[in-house]
Design a protein around this motif. Structure first.
Motif, short mmCIF file in Angstrom:
data_model
loop_
_atom_site.label_atom_id
_atom_site.label_comp_id
_atom_site.label_asym_id
_atom_site.label_seq_id
_atom_site.Cartn_x
_atom_site.Cartn_y
_atom_site.Cartn_z
N ASN A 214 38.40 36.94 47.50
CA ASN A 214 39.62 37.65 46.84
C ASN A 214 39.66 36.73 45.82
O ASN A 214 40.86 36.38 45.35
CB ASN A 214 40.68 37.49 47.70
N LEU A 215 38.76 36.18 44.91
CA LEU A 215 39.00 35.61 43.45
C LEU A 215 39.66 36.76 42.73
O LEU A 215 39.29 37.81 42.92
CB LEU A 215 37.79 34.65 43.09
N PHE A 216 40.25 36.17 41.69
CA PHE A 216 40.66 36.99 40.54
C PHE A 216 39.57 37.32 39.40
O PHE A 216 39.27 36.26 38.72
CB PHE A 216 41.97 36.47 39.91
N PRO A 217 39.02 38.56 39.59
CA PRO A 217 37.83 38.75 38.61
C PRO A 217 38.17 38.64 37.08
O PRO A 217 36.92 38.43 36.52
CB PRO A 217 37.23 40.16 39.12
N HIS A 218 39.37 38.89 36.62
CA HIS A 218 39.61 39.03 35.33
C HIS A 218 39.74 37.54 34.57
O HIS A 218 40.02 37.86 33.24
CB HIS A 218 40.64 40.10 35.05
N ILE A 219 39.79 36.79 35.28
CA ILE A 219 40.31 35.28 34.51
C ILE A 219 39.04 34.31 34.97
O ILE A 219 38.42 34.62 36.10
CB ILE A 219 41.49 34.68 34.92
N PHE B 111 33.13 33.53 34.75
CA PHE B 111 33.95 34.53 35.42
C PHE B 111 33.25 34.49 36.85
O PHE B 111 32.07 34.39 37.28
CB PHE B 111 34.10 35.83 34.90
N GLY C 252 32.73 36.92 38.89
CA GLY C 252 31.44 37.73 38.91
C GLY C 252 30.29 37.32 38.78
O GLY C 252 29.01 37.89 39.07
N GLN C 253 30.18 36.30 37.87
CA GLN C 253 28.72 35.59 37.51
C GLN C 253 28.44 34.61 38.52
O GLN C 253 27.40 33.98 38.30
CB GLN C 253 28.98 34.97 36.30
#
Lengths: 511, 259
Positions: B106-111, B152, B154-155
């Motif tokens: 549940n990390l925030f993907p946009h930051i 980020f 996602g990486q």
């Protein structure tokens, strides 16, 4: 024999298939055939239209743009346009104003209603649902007419209709308020504002850095506006000292005047060719792998050939098809700078801005809001409210969908680290919801812009209404249609480009 | 790896410590289904408790009740002396004291990774950005991925993401950490890197409550093991007792199936 299979394969490879089964040949044939077909269809339609017009004795041409249309417009930047082109321009400005204002208002209202629709508060939730269902299930035209009828029921316009006589009048003729207008010294004052904005930005960055370093509250944004305000106040009195700025523009205009036309033609052609070369090189770079240039597909070749041919066609256009284009470009840019130069200097030491109170124009027995004030006519108001609320209902559903698309884990994680509900909404949920919502939101903006053409229902002078009037008087239907289409196409492409820009910029980075 | 003496206690020592989490007869229903049936347990300061049990036994529900991601309907929960009620001030207080790590990260993907970590210090603790970023970089150093700060989520690989999630929870400087199956969504070779971070955290004296299926971790790090089934606590005991000599038949059955 062990090598039978291999021999068969080798011979099959050596044997070329007949051309109608060769994938490469077939692909090229289809491409070229499609191109020829499309060009032929366009040529056929154009020549048919031309033949029909000649047969009926209708002359085509855009000369109506330069002739006095003899029409009065009831709203916009110019109510007595001198030429047809000017009249259409007034309509375009009205459409653009309505669209931009509508997009901003519909977005704010839509986000608000969308969030309300998800509220746990039963009352808020149901009101939002009711609003959405009412707005989106009834045609926009009906909404416009209903709003128009309702606003028409306001008090009759007189000199003392109120609520603040002489300053603010609300009546069945709409709202009239004082109008601020650009006066003598405005552009000199604008130079002060520009310098103020640059200085303010510098100060803001300094204060922001200090805030980040020490944690002390330094109000970066407040100090930006403070600096701009100081420059604005000082500039209000000192603006004549920038009278010399006009000479810069005059110099530029003089320089443009001596540039030969042929130089512009060559430069434009070179720019087109250079752009094509740059694009092809970049394209080839994108196909380059560490192991060398990847094998180019037929589509790749087609794109590169298309770019090259396009650049050559542009050059032909500048030199042969419309040689006057370069002189038009030169003259209009020279005029632009000369106009700018005249906004500065002698005789411009008055105040930057002026203000007029609304007045009353008596037309026969009827009182009307006069031209001095800023009048929002009931027709425009009805159109604006209807379009904004109608679009906002759709935007609300998009926003709701976007918020629901954010995984529940995001909310839980935000709660677990102790974020308040408002912070969570602002920092976590809405930014992610916005990314999902952006493409459909762009569609709604396009719809809103195109829907402004319903202005014709309340006789508001948008582009379609003005065009219709001109078409009726001059009979130049094809030309007016073309202008309409090109204008809406340009608007739509601009909106798409802006939305795409943000879509790419906001994409979530993965890998 | 052996656990240092600091984390093994005599029962006298344990009794003298403050109660960090009190769960007293906690009930929770989902419609007709009762997920928690009077769950009663007390977790002491600096204790590491591992909650085991078959899936559907209510372990996750219980741990999620402790910081109010689920609302309990009966009994009482108190965290560090603050009773968990409908009072939003108490809920906020408890969430600041309790960090949580989820199965799905549940990390925030946009930051960026660093922004994920500094979000709570800046917006909840009102720290200046510079200080929060320093804290964030220190925490990334602690979980072993300082070089990933500006990427980020996602990486990153799954194991790296979960370590960022741990750093994000630690950024609030909590006194208690809850882990809800932190390694269940990870590839086998990434489980170790996350468990190593958790072991280091346990050794540093953090109060921890861990729902997991990692028996090796439970045996090595836990002070106590709580075994749950069908929404009830079946057996509680220190790991050596639990794994070698369980008293309840249901525990024996569970152990025979997984070991």
């Amino acid at each position: 024999m062990p090598d039978t299979a291999e021999t068969t394969l080798a011979s099959a490879a050596a044997q070329r298939p007949p051309f109608y089964r060769d994938a490469t040949v077939v692909k090229w044939l289809v491409q070229v055939a499609t191109l020829i077909l499309v060009l032929f269809a366009m040529f056929f339609l154009a020549s048919q239209a031309g033949d029909n017009l000649t047969a009926k004795g209708i002359k085509t041409g855009f000369d109506f743009l330069d002739v006095d249309p003899g029409i009065q417009l009831n709203g916009g930047i110019d109510d007595d346009p001198a030429t047809g082109g000017r009249a259409l321009w007034v309509g375009m400005v009205n459409t653009i104003r309505l669209s931009i204002g509508g997009i901003i208002a519909a977005t704010i209202l839509g986000i608000f209603v969308g969030v309300a629709r998800l509220s746990n508060n039963w009352m808020v939730n149901k009101i939002a649902s009711g609003f959405i269902e009412y707005m989106r299930n009834i045609p926009l035209l009906v909404h416009i007419i209903v709003f128009f009828a309702v606003l028409g029921g306001l008090n009759k316009f007189t000199a003392d209709v109120g609520p603040i006589n002489g300053w603010l009048h609300i009546s069945n003729k709409g709202v009239s308020t004082p109008r601020a207008f650009i006066s003598d010294g405005f552009y000199q004052w604008a130079v002060f504002l520009l310098i103020g904005a640059i200085a303010g930005r510098f100060v803001m960055k300094k204060r922001k850095a200090k805030q980040d370093a020490t944690g002390a509250e330094t109000y970066p944004l407040g100090s930006f506006f403070g600096v701009v305000a100081i420059f604005a106040i000082v500039g209000w009195f000192l603006h004549p000292i920038f009278g010399w700025v006009g000479s810069i523009f005059q110099t530029i205009a003089d320089v443009i005047d001596v540039i030969p036309q042929s130089a512009v033609r060559v430069a434009l052609s070179l720019i087109a060719i250079a752009a094509a070369v740059w694009w092809i090189r970049r394209f080839l770079d994108s196909r380059r792998t560490p192991a060398g240039l990847a094998k180019l597909t037929d589509d790749d070749w087609f794109r590169m050939i298309f770019a090259g041919v396009g650049a050559l066609l542009a050059a032909v256009f500048f030199f042969i098809v419309w040689p006057g284009f370069s002189s038009w470009l030169l003259n209009s840019s020279r005029d632009l700078f000369e106009v700018a130069a005249n906004k500065f200097g002698d005789g411009r030491d008055g105040l930057p801005l002026g203000i007029n109170r609304p007045d009353i124009a008596q037309r026969g027995n009827f009182a009307n809001p006069g031209p001095a004030g800023l009048n929002l006519d009931t027709g425009v108001a009805a159109l604006f409210f209807a379009i904004v609320m109608y679009t906002a209902a759709f935007i609300a559903e998009i926003v709701r969908g976007g918020i629901l698309a954010v995984p529940k884990g995001q909310t839980e994680a935000a709660q677990a680290i102790g974020l308040r509900r408002s912070t969570m909404l602002r920092r976590i949920i809405l930014p992610q919801a916005f990314r999902v919502s952006l493409p459909p939101l762009g569609n709604q903006y396009l719809n809103l812009t195109k829907n402004t053409s319903l202005a014709i229902a309340v006789a508001y002078t948008d582009l379609v209404q003005v065009g219709q009037t001109i078409l009726n008087q001059s009979g130049k239907s094809l030309e007016v249609f073309a202008i309409w289409m090109l204008f809406y196409l340009a608007c739509s492409l601009t909106i798409s480009a802006v939305v795409n820009f943000f879509n790419v910029r906001l994409a979530i980075v993965e890998r | 790896m052996s656990i240092s003496d600091a984390t093994t206690f005599t029962s006298d020592e344990m009794a003298s410590r403050a109660d960090m989490i009190i769960s007293d007869g906690v009930d929770k229903w989902y419609g007709d289904f009762q997920a928690l049936k009077g769950v009663t347990a007390t977790i002491k300061e600096r204790e590491v408790v591992v909650v085991l049990g078959p899936s559907g036994s209510g372990k996750s529900t219980w741990i999620r009740c402790i910081n109010r991601l689920e609302q309990h309907q009966g009994g009482r929960i108190a965290v560090d002396g603050v009773e968990l009620t409908n009072d939003t001030r108490n809920i906020e207080k408890i969430r600041r004291e309790v960090g949580m790590v989820f199965q799905g990260f549940n990390l925030f993907p946009h930051i960026t990774v660093l922004d994920n970590i500094t979000l709570a210090p800046i917006w909840v603790r009102k720290k200046p950005r510079g200080e929060a970023e320093q804290l964030g970089r220190d925490l990334l150093e602690r979980v072993g991925i300082p070089e990933q700060a500006d990427k980020f989520p996602g990486q990153l690989s799954g194991g790296q993401q979960q370590r960022v999630a741990i750093a994000r929870a630690l950024a609030m400087e909590p006194r208690i950490m809850l882990f809800d199956e932190p390694t269940s969504a990870l590839d086998p070779e990434m489980i170790k890197e996350v468990l190593d971070v958790m072991k280091e955290l346990a050794r540093s004296g953090m109060t921890m409550m861990v729902v997991t299926h990692e028996m090796g971790f439970a045996r090595e790090v836990a002070d106590r093991i709580i075994f749950m089934e069908s929404g009830e606590i079946v057996e509680v005991g220190p790991p050596e007792h639990f794994f070698t000599n369980p008293t309840e038949d249901r525990t024996k059955l569970f152990l025979s199936q997984i070991l």
